[in-house]
Every structure is written in C-alpha cells, then in structure tokens.
Motif scaffolding. Structure first.
Motif, mmCIF file in Angstrom:
data_model
loop_
_atom_site.group_PDB
_atom_site.id
_atom_site.type_symbol
_atom_site.label_atom_id
_atom_site.label_comp_id
_atom_site.label_asym_id
_atom_site.label_seq_id
_atom_site.Cartn_x
_atom_site.Cartn_y
_atom_site.Cartn_z
ATOM 1 N N GLN A 148 5.090 0.194 -2.992
ATOM 2 C CA GLN A 148 3.766 0.691 -2.625
ATOM 3 C C GLN A 148 3.230 1.612 -3.710
ATOM 4 O OE1 GLN A 148 6.474 2.145 -1.806
ATOM 5 N NE2 GLN A 148 6.252 3.925 -0.469
ATOM 6 N N LEU A 184 -0.080 -2.162 -1.052
ATOM 7 C CA LEU A 184 -0.948 -1.053 -0.617
ATOM 8 C C LEU A 184 -1.781 -0.563 -1.795
ATOM 9 C CD1 LEU A 184 1.674 0.921 1.534
ATOM 10 C CD2 LEU A 184 0.116 -0.877 2.279
ATOM 11 N N ASP A 186 -4.928 0.141 -4.204
ATOM 12 C CA ASP A 186 -6.355 0.461 -4.149
ATOM 13 C C ASP A 186 -6.871 0.560 -5.578
ATOM 14 O OD1 ASP A 186 -8.896 1.415 -3.810
ATOM 15 O OD2 ASP A 186 -8.354 2.942 -2.332
ATOM 16 N N SER A 192 -3.224 4.725 -8.000
ATOM 17 C CA SER A 192 -2.526 3.449 -7.859
ATOM 18 C C SER A 192 -2.169 2.880 -9.221
ATOM 19 C CB SER A 192 -3.395 2.448 -7.091
ATOM 20 O OG SER A 192 -3.431 2.745 -5.714
ATOM 21 N N ARG A 214 -4.595 -2.906 -0.239
ATOM 22 C CA ARG A 214 -4.498 -2.254 1.071
ATOM 23 C C ARG A 214 -5.591 -2.819 1.975
ATOM 24 N NH1 ARG A 214 -2.555 2.640 2.875
ATOM 25 N NH2 ARG A 214 -2.057 3.312 0.751
#
Length: 264
Positions: A148, A184, A186, A192, A214
């Motif tokens: 993630q 997840l 973005d 990210s 996400r």
C-alpha cells in the motif's frame, strides 16, 4: 502448464485478498480455468467470494493435513472461478504442520493432484511469515508483493524478501519474485509517489504497473460476495484487468512485465 502465483506480504491491509480475487476474475474473463487458494485462517477470500467460512464442511485445513482429497473441498464462485476455501480451522493446521517433516510442501502436494485441471492457480497467503506462507511460496512459480502506498508501507518488506530468498535457496529454487504491486494508490498525492520511489530504491524491487488506485468499489465488492470486476466498470477493475493481461502475456511469451515510474 499450470502457473501458480502467490500473493504475499507479511503486513495486513495491503489488498492481498482483493488482488487475488480480482486477478482471478480477470483471468477467468479471458477464458482461463482459475483456481484460487485461501491460505488465511481469517477466510477473507472465501467470504469475499460469497461463501460463509463458518459453514464449510471441509476446507484447505483438511487438505493440507492429508485428511481429504483436494477435489472434495473445492467450491465454485459466481464468476466462474474455483475456490479452495479456508476458515479458522486453518490456524490449527499451521500448528499441526509444524510437527511434520516436509511441512513446507503440503500445498504443493495437494496442487499436484488437482492443478492439471487449471491454467492458473492464485494463492492468497496470510499476513505472516509462518508455515502457511512458506507453503504458498514453495508451491508457487511466481510471487507478487502488494504494497500500500502509505507511510511505513515498507516495514517488514526486507524481512519478507529474506524469506523469499530462503525459499529460493531451500524449498523452491524456481520461485521468481515478479515485483511489488502498488495498492491504495492516489496519483494526486506526492506521498504515494514517494512511497513507490522509496521501495524501488531501497530494495531494488521492480514496481509493477499499473498501480491499483484507491476506490470504494473494493469494499463494496467484498460485501456483495464478488470481485470488483463483477460490477460496473471502474478504475480499480480496469487496473487489475491490465495487470492480468500483462501476466498472461509474460507467462506465454516471456515478455517483460510493465513497470511503473511515477512522474516527478
């Protein structure tokens, strides 16, 4: 030849189960015969595909211990996949396997009996580095690490990579680490992108493309007993379809998997 793909990370909450269900559904859409294996005592994959773990007559627990033939535990899913389900009994199997010789090969032995009926087997490993995860890695041709895109995502990655190396040295010399799969994700945030840069640089680990965005659709799909591909088209489903296509091409022709380099 049947391809066995393990999806593993010792950290929970990284979309392992979502990745297994979604890749399996995408490959089934392409006409592949797909078997999903739930190796998590929590039974999250089993539940998310519409089966109640608490009402199973037999599960992967009995299969790993050799108490039943693997095909007696198989279930079908609404999207055309086959499932080897799990429930909390599997926690007991882990303890019992620890006392047995060749304990890392229990799943490989089971798949040898049923694997020929499938083109692809995708294994949902538990969030630990115990004997169940070792079974998944020992039985697999390839492994993907969902990661993630959040702070501290890389905690434990180094230890997991050492475990993969140990498996390659001891129980499965042919295991290939395909890379990390960003989940997840973005794309609007620099955070990210920074996480992806950090993981790629710190561990020299390929980062697979496309990153999985996400979206609330994943939670909605799990609650409905199906994969995210079963509903309306959405960006999460499209990303998994793209990754599934890349994997199938890679297995067929050896074409390199696309990797992701976020824009600075």
């Amino acid at each position: 030849m049947t391809r066995v793909l393990a999806v593993a990370n010792q950290k929970g909450g990284v979309a392992k189960t979502t990745t297994v269900a979604s890749l399996g559904a995408a490959m089934a859409e392409k006409g592949r015969r797909v078997l999903l294996v739930d190796l998590d005592p929590q039974g999250s994959l089993t539940f998310s595909l519409g089966h109640d773990p608490d009402t199973l007559a037999v599960s992967v627990h009995e299969v790993l211990l050799g108490d039943v033939e693997p095909d007696t535990a198989l279930l079908t899913t609404a999207e055309g996949m086959t499932l080897l389900p799990a429930n909390i009994d599997l926690a007991g199997a882990e303890a019992m396997l620890l006392m047995r010789a060749g304990r890392e090969y229990a799943l490989k032995r089971a798949l040898a009996k049923i694997g020929a009926g499938f083109d692809v087997v995708v294994v949902d490993c538990p969030p630990s580095l115990g004997v169940l995860t070792l079974n998944g890695l020992t039985a697999a041709n390839d492994v993907i690490v969902p990661l993630q895109c959040e702070t501290l995502a890389h905690r434990g990655v180094g230890q997991f990579l050492r475990t993969v190396n140990d498996v390659q040295q001891i129980t499965n010399a042919d295991l290939v680490l395909l890379g990390a799969l960003p989940t997840l994700y973005d794309s609007r945030t620099t955070h990210s992108r920074d996480v992806i840069f950090d993981v790629a640089d710190r561990y020299q680990l390929p980062v697979l493309a496309p990153p999985i965005p996400r979206t609330v659709r994943f939670a909605e799909a799990s609650a409905s007993g199906s994969s995210v591909l079963a509903g309306r088209k959405n960006k999460g489903a499209n990303a998994y379809r793209e990754l599934a296509d890349a994997l199938l091409r890679h297995w067929k022709s050896g074409r390199a998997l696309p990797t992701y380099a976020p824009e600075v």
